[in-house]
Scaffold this motif. Structure first.
Motif, PDB file in Angstrom:
ATOM      1  N   LEU A 194      50.183  -9.288 -74.000  1.00  0.00           N
ATOM      2  CA  LEU A 194      49.555 -10.299 -73.156  1.00  0.00           C
ATOM      3  C   LEU A 194      48.110  -9.917 -72.843  1.00  0.00           C
ATOM      4  O   LEU A 194      47.198 -10.761 -72.902  1.00  0.00           O
ATOM      5  CB  LEU A 194      50.355 -10.456 -71.866  1.00  0.00           C
ATOM      6  N   LYS A 195      47.916  -8.629 -72.547  1.00  0.00           N
ATOM      7  CA  LYS A 195      46.567  -8.155 -72.244  1.00  0.00           C
ATOM      8  C   LYS A 195      45.655  -8.288 -73.458  1.00  0.00           C
ATOM      9  O   LYS A 195      44.508  -8.748 -73.350  1.00  0.00           O
ATOM     10  CB  LYS A 195      46.633  -6.702 -71.785  1.00  0.00           C
ATOM     11  N   GLU A 220      59.476  -2.157 -74.963  1.00  0.00           N
ATOM     12  CA  GLU A 220      59.349  -3.609 -75.109  1.00  0.00           C
ATOM     13  C   GLU A 220      58.598  -4.207 -73.926  1.00  0.00           C
ATOM     14  O   GLU A 220      57.750  -5.089 -74.087  1.00  0.00           O
ATOM     15  CB  GLU A 220      60.735  -4.239 -75.227  1.00  0.00           C
ATOM     16  N   ILE A 221      58.910  -3.694 -72.729  1.00  0.00           N
ATOM     17  CA  ILE A 221      58.214  -4.187 -71.535  1.00  0.00           C
ATOM     18  C   ILE A 221      56.725  -3.861 -71.620  1.00  0.00           C
ATOM     19  O   ILE A 221      55.861  -4.714 -71.381  1.00  0.00           O
ATOM     20  CB  ILE A 221      58.836  -3.565 -70.270  1.00  0.00           C
ATOM     21  N   VAL A 222      56.451  -2.587 -71.992  1.00  0.00           N
ATOM     22  CA  VAL A 222      55.049  -2.176 -72.125  1.00  0.00           C
ATOM     23  C   VAL A 222      54.356  -2.980 -73.217  1.00  0.00           C
ATOM     24  O   VAL A 222      53.199  -3.400 -73.077  1.00  0.00           O
ATOM     25  CB  VAL A 222      54.966  -0.665 -72.427  1.00  0.00           C
ATOM     26  N   TYR A 223      55.097  -3.202 -74.336  1.00  0.00           N
ATOM     27  CA  TYR A 223      54.521  -3.963 -75.450  1.00  0.00           C
ATOM     28  C   TYR A 223      54.160  -5.383 -75.026  1.00  0.00           C
ATOM     29  O   TYR A 223      53.092  -5.893 -75.370  1.00  0.00           O
ATOM     30  CB  TYR A 223      55.511  -3.999 -76.609  1.00  0.00           C
ATOM     31  N   GLN A 239      46.065 -10.309 -75.974  1.00  0.00           N
ATOM     32  CA  GLN A 239      45.841 -11.721 -76.257  1.00  0.00           C
ATOM     33  C   GLN A 239      44.720 -12.277 -75.388  1.00  0.00           C
ATOM     34  O   GLN A 239      43.848 -13.016 -75.863  1.00  0.00           O
ATOM     35  CB  GLN A 239      47.131 -12.505 -76.025  1.00  0.00           C
ATOM     36  N   ASN A 240      44.749 -11.894 -74.117  1.00  0.00           N
ATOM     37  CA  ASN A 240      43.673 -12.339 -73.220  1.00  0.00           C
ATOM     38  C   ASN A 240      42.327 -11.772 -73.661  1.00  0.00           C
ATOM     39  O   ASN A 240      41.305 -12.477 -73.650  1.00  0.00           O
ATOM     40  CB  ASN A 240      43.981 -11.907 -71.789  1.00  0.00           C
ATOM     41  N   GLU A 241      42.340 -10.479 -74.057  1.00  0.00           N
ATOM     42  CA  GLU A 241      41.093  -9.867 -74.515  1.00  0.00           C
ATOM     43  C   GLU A 241      40.594 -10.521 -75.798  1.00  0.00           C
ATOM     44  O   GLU A 241      39.386 -10.711 -75.981  1.00  0.00           O
ATOM     45  CB  GLU A 241      41.299  -8.367 -74.732  1.00  0.00           C
ATOM     46  N   LEU A 242      41.537 -10.864 -76.703  1.00  0.00           N
ATOM     47  CA  LEU A 242      41.140 -11.537 -77.943  1.00  0.00           C
ATOM     48  C   LEU A 242      40.528 -12.903 -77.659  1.00  0.00           C
ATOM     49  O   LEU A 242      39.551 -13.303 -78.304  1.00  0.00           O
ATOM     50  CB  LEU A 242      42.354 -11.684 -78.869  1.00  0.00           C
ATOM     51  N   GLU A 243      41.122 -13.610 -76.710  1.00  0.00           N
ATOM     52  CA  GLU A 243      40.559 -14.906 -76.345  1.00  0.00           C
ATOM     53  C   GLU A 243      39.145 -14.740 -75.796  1.00  0.00           C
ATOM     54  O   GLU A 243      38.232 -15.502 -76.138  1.00  0.00           O
ATOM     55  CB  GLU A 243      41.458 -15.587 -75.305  1.00  0.00           C
ATOM     56  N   ASN A 244      38.981 -13.708 -74.949  1.00  0.00           N
ATOM     57  CA  ASN A 244      37.642 -13.443 -74.409  1.00  0.00           C
ATOM     58  C   ASN A 244      36.670 -13.055 -75.513  1.00  0.00           C
ATOM     59  O   ASN A 244      35.509 -13.487 -75.522  1.00  0.00           O
ATOM     60  CB  ASN A 244      37.713 -12.333 -73.356  1.00  0.00           C
TER      61      ASN A 244
END
Length: 340
Positions: free
Chosen positions: A150-151, A142-145, A153-158
């Protein structure tokens, strides 16, 4: 009598050595029985720990409970052993013999159930251990997920931002390319239009000159005959053969005039269409450069594409080509169309 509870519910708490090894018993202490009873006490305690009442069948549970009842009865008999009996040793030996047989019988008869309960406990323990491992792994996952989410999501935004930039760039490139292409086509159509306009004008003035020449010759001969300069009249010059030759020449010139007019109209219309398309492409290019909202940009591109490529009147020229009313032109044109 021992000062402790001796019942089925208190089997694990009974101090067997205290009961079997009383100082009052002297040489008749129940040392041998103590070993068997302590062993059975541990056996029944293990059954309780393994929760035999929730796993075994009712007959098996009743059998174990009966053996526990006998266990309690033997302890009570030892605790109440009467040393005042005239001959206590035979009673002592008899009781120890019964306890020995009872112990061997109990161990033998409960062995299968005990093995089964131990296996179930081992599986349960393994399952619990595995469950703990899975829970621990799930927490770590869950922590890794969350970190990956988050990573991502940031990449998708980029990526969305880059996609919008690419779409805008592609839209601008496409608009620039189309604008240049349509401008080139419009220039070519304009050159062809001007060429056919010049040909039409030359043919028209040649036709006017030919007609005017015949009128001048006709009236010139007529006037010169009337004043006596010449003796022959126009009928001598304008013969049937001359008329047929002139008619053929007029027909060819008239057809050439109509053909030039038709091509002029075609290229004029194409020039107007491509000019309109160029203007639309340039307007679309300027609009995309403002980086509008995706929905508005998509709708604008759709409308621009339809305006550039849909076949419809655009207002520059009212008609593609006119219907020629020249009779000679119609005769020659119909003749050409009917040829195989």
């Amino acid at each position: 009598m021992a000062e402790q509870n001796i019942d089925i519910d208190s089997i694990g708490k009974i101090d067997i050595n205290k009961i079997t090894m009383k100082d009052d018993y002297g040489a008749l202490k129940f040392q041998k029985s103590a070993e068997y009873l302590i062993r059975l006490q541990g056996l029944f305690g293990e059954f309780a720990e393994l929760q035999y009442k929730t796993i075994l069948s009712k007959p098996e549970i009743d059998d174990i409970d009966n053996k526990k009842t006998r266990f309690v009865d033997y302890i009570k008999r030892i605790d109440s052993f009467n040393l005042n009996h005239p001959n206590p040793k035979p009673l002592h030996d008899q009781l120890e013999g019964e306890i020995e047989r009872y112990s061997n019988e109990t161990i033998q008869q409960t062995k299968t159930n005990l093995v089964y309960l131990r296996q179930e406990a081992a599986l349960k323990s393994k399952d619990e251990e595995e469950l703990q491992k899975q829970q621990k792994a799930a927490v770590q996952a869950e922590i890794v997920y969350k970190e990956l989410a988050l990573k991502l999501q940031n990449e998708l935004e980029n990526l969305k931002q880059k996609k919008a930039e690419i779409e805008t760039t592609h839209g601008e490139i496409a608009s620039v390319t189309l604008a240049k292409y349509f401008e080139k086509q419009a220039n070519e159509d304009r050159a062809s239009m001007e060429k056919w306009l010049g040909n039409r004008d030359k043919t028209f003035w040649f036709l006017i000159g030919l007609i005017a020449f015949n009128f001048i010759v006709y009236f010139g001969i007529l006037m010169m005959k009337s004043i006596g300069i010449i003796v022959f009249g126009p009928e001598s010059f304008f013969t049937l053969e001359y008329g047929l030759a002139k008619l053929a020449l007029l027909s060819v010139v008239s057809y050439g005039l109509g053909f030039a007019s038709k091509n002029y109209n075609v290229y004029a219309n194409m020039y107007a269409i491509n000019t309109h398309r160029r203007n639309v492409a340039q307007t679309l290019q300027d609009y995309i450069a403002t980086n509008p909202e995706p929905e508005a940009k998509s709708e604008m591109i759709k409308e621009g594409t339809e305006a550039m490529f849909k076949h419809m009147p655009i207002g520059y020229i009212g008609r593609l080509e006119g219907k020629d009313t020249n009779a000679v032109y119609e005769v020659i044109n119909n003749y050409i169309k009917q040829r195989p």
